[in-house]
Design a protein around this motif. Structure first.
Motif, PDB file in Angstrom:
ATOM      1  N   CYS A   8     -16.656  39.431 -31.123  1.00  0.00           N
ATOM      2  CA  CYS A   8     -16.533  38.022 -30.733  1.00  0.00           C
ATOM      3  C   CYS A   8     -15.587  37.351 -31.717  1.00  0.00           C
ATOM      4  O   CYS A   8     -15.733  37.508 -32.930  1.00  0.00           O
ATOM      5  N   LEU A   9     -14.604  36.626 -31.198  1.00  0.00           N
ATOM      6  CA  LEU A   9     -13.712  35.919 -32.108  1.00  0.00           C
ATOM      7  C   LEU A   9     -13.227  34.614 -31.513  1.00  0.00           C
ATOM      8  O   LEU A   9     -13.287  34.392 -30.314  1.00  0.00           O
ATOM      9  N   ASP A  10     -12.810  33.754 -32.420  1.00  0.00           N
ATOM     10  CA  ASP A  10     -12.119  32.527 -32.052  1.00  0.00           C
ATOM     11  C   ASP A  10     -10.807  32.523 -32.837  1.00  0.00           C
ATOM     12  O   ASP A  10     -10.537  33.455 -33.607  1.00  0.00           O
TER      13      ASP A  10
ATOM     14  N   ASN B 201      -3.821  38.691 -24.558  1.00  0.00           N
ATOM     15  CA  ASN B 201      -4.697  37.731 -23.891  1.00  0.00           C
ATOM     16  C   ASN B 201      -5.725  38.443 -23.038  1.00  0.00           C
ATOM     17  O   ASN B 201      -6.844  37.973 -22.881  1.00  0.00           O
ATOM     18  N   SER B 202      -5.337  39.590 -22.470  1.00  0.00           N
ATOM     19  CA  SER B 202      -6.283  40.352 -21.648  1.00  0.00           C
ATOM     20  C   SER B 202      -6.380  41.811 -22.101  1.00  0.00           C
ATOM     21  O   SER B 202      -7.448  42.400 -21.978  1.00  0.00           O
TER      22      SER B 202
ATOM     23  N   GLY C  59     -12.786  34.917 -27.583  1.00  0.00           N
ATOM     24  CA  GLY C  59     -13.826  35.437 -26.707  1.00  0.00           C
ATOM     25  C   GLY C  59     -14.273  36.812 -27.162  1.00  0.00           C
ATOM     26  O   GLY C  59     -14.141  37.178 -28.334  1.00  0.00           O
ATOM     27  N   LEU C  60     -14.817  37.580 -26.228  1.00  0.00           N
ATOM     28  CA  LEU C  60     -15.369  38.901 -26.529  1.00  0.00           C
ATOM     29  C   LEU C  60     -14.360  39.985 -26.150  1.00  0.00           C
ATOM     30  O   LEU C  60     -13.903  40.053 -25.003  1.00  0.00           O
TER      31      LEU C  60
ATOM     32  N   GLY D  27     -14.468  38.508 -21.666  1.00  0.00           N
ATOM     33  CA  GLY D  27     -15.005  37.202 -21.297  1.00  0.00           C
ATOM     34  C   GLY D  27     -15.433  36.430 -22.529  1.00  0.00           C
ATOM     35  O   GLY D  27     -15.110  36.791 -23.662  1.00  0.00           O
ATOM     36  N   PRO D  28     -16.188  35.363 -22.306  1.00  0.00           N
ATOM     37  CA  PRO D  28     -16.658  34.583 -23.450  1.00  0.00           C
ATOM     38  C   PRO D  28     -17.647  35.405 -24.278  1.00  0.00           C
ATOM     39  O   PRO D  28     -18.253  36.363 -23.778  1.00  0.00           O
TER      40      PRO D  28
END
Length: 178
Positions: free
Chosen positions: A58-60, A118-119, A35-36, A149-150
């Motif tokens: 932005c990453l996956d 994760n956050s 996500g972002l 977020g996304p």
């Protein structure tokens, strides 16, 4: 950034999703949540006149891994020490690396990382330079990152927006490695 302020290698590593200080370590570094991500980088004593730098990326899973792998290759030949360990839930990284440039400066860096990746995550890094680089014998950086977020519409993994609004795709800068 890495050639101007060596301790900023950690900032670049996280901002770009590379491995910590570009080193290959004995255990897997935690992957960040896709996500972002927004990262605030305070260059502290290294460049006290500079404002906090805020970037978004932005990453996956694939782009996060590709950028970590790029970092591993970046300093394989330059670092005589690359230690990473987990102490009480914190990741401790100690490196000794030759910096790019004509001065043959060696940066000795100690970094402490925490968070769930994760956050949020938090990084504090301090370096000493011998001989001093650009007149500086020491430097530090603090990074606070949060998942926001996304990715935004139109963004693709690897896209980064710098504090000045400049946009680039780090995977494209790596030569299209995806």
């Amino acid at each position: 950034m890495t050639s101007f302020i060596p301790s900023a290698r950690i900032a670049v590593a996280f901002a770009a999703g590379l491995s910590l200080a570009g080193a290959a370590f004995a255990f897997d570094f935690p992957a960040r949540k896709p996500g972002l991500w927004e990262m605030s980088m305070n260059l502290g004593a290294t460049a006290s006149k500079l404002p906090v730098q805020v970037t978004q990326q932005c990453l996956d899973a694939a782009s996060d891994k590709a950028m970590r792998e790029m970092g591993e290759g970046m300093s394989k030949d330059r670092c005589s020490k690359q230690d990473m360990r987990n102490e009480g839930g914190k990741i401790i990284v100690d490196t000794v690396c030759k910096m790019e440039g004509p001065s043959n400066t060696v940066a000795t860096t100690h970094s402490v990382m925490s968070g769930d990746f994760n956050s949020t995550y938090h990084v504090e890094s301090k370096s000493s330079y011998s001989p001093p680089m650009m007149g500086r014998a020491e430097g530090s950086i603090v990074i606070d990152a949060k998942w926001v977020g996304p990715c935004k519409p139109g963004q693709k993994p690897g896209d980064m927006i710098m504090s000045n609004g400049m946009k680039m795709n780090l995977l494209d800068k790596m030569g299209g490695k995806k």
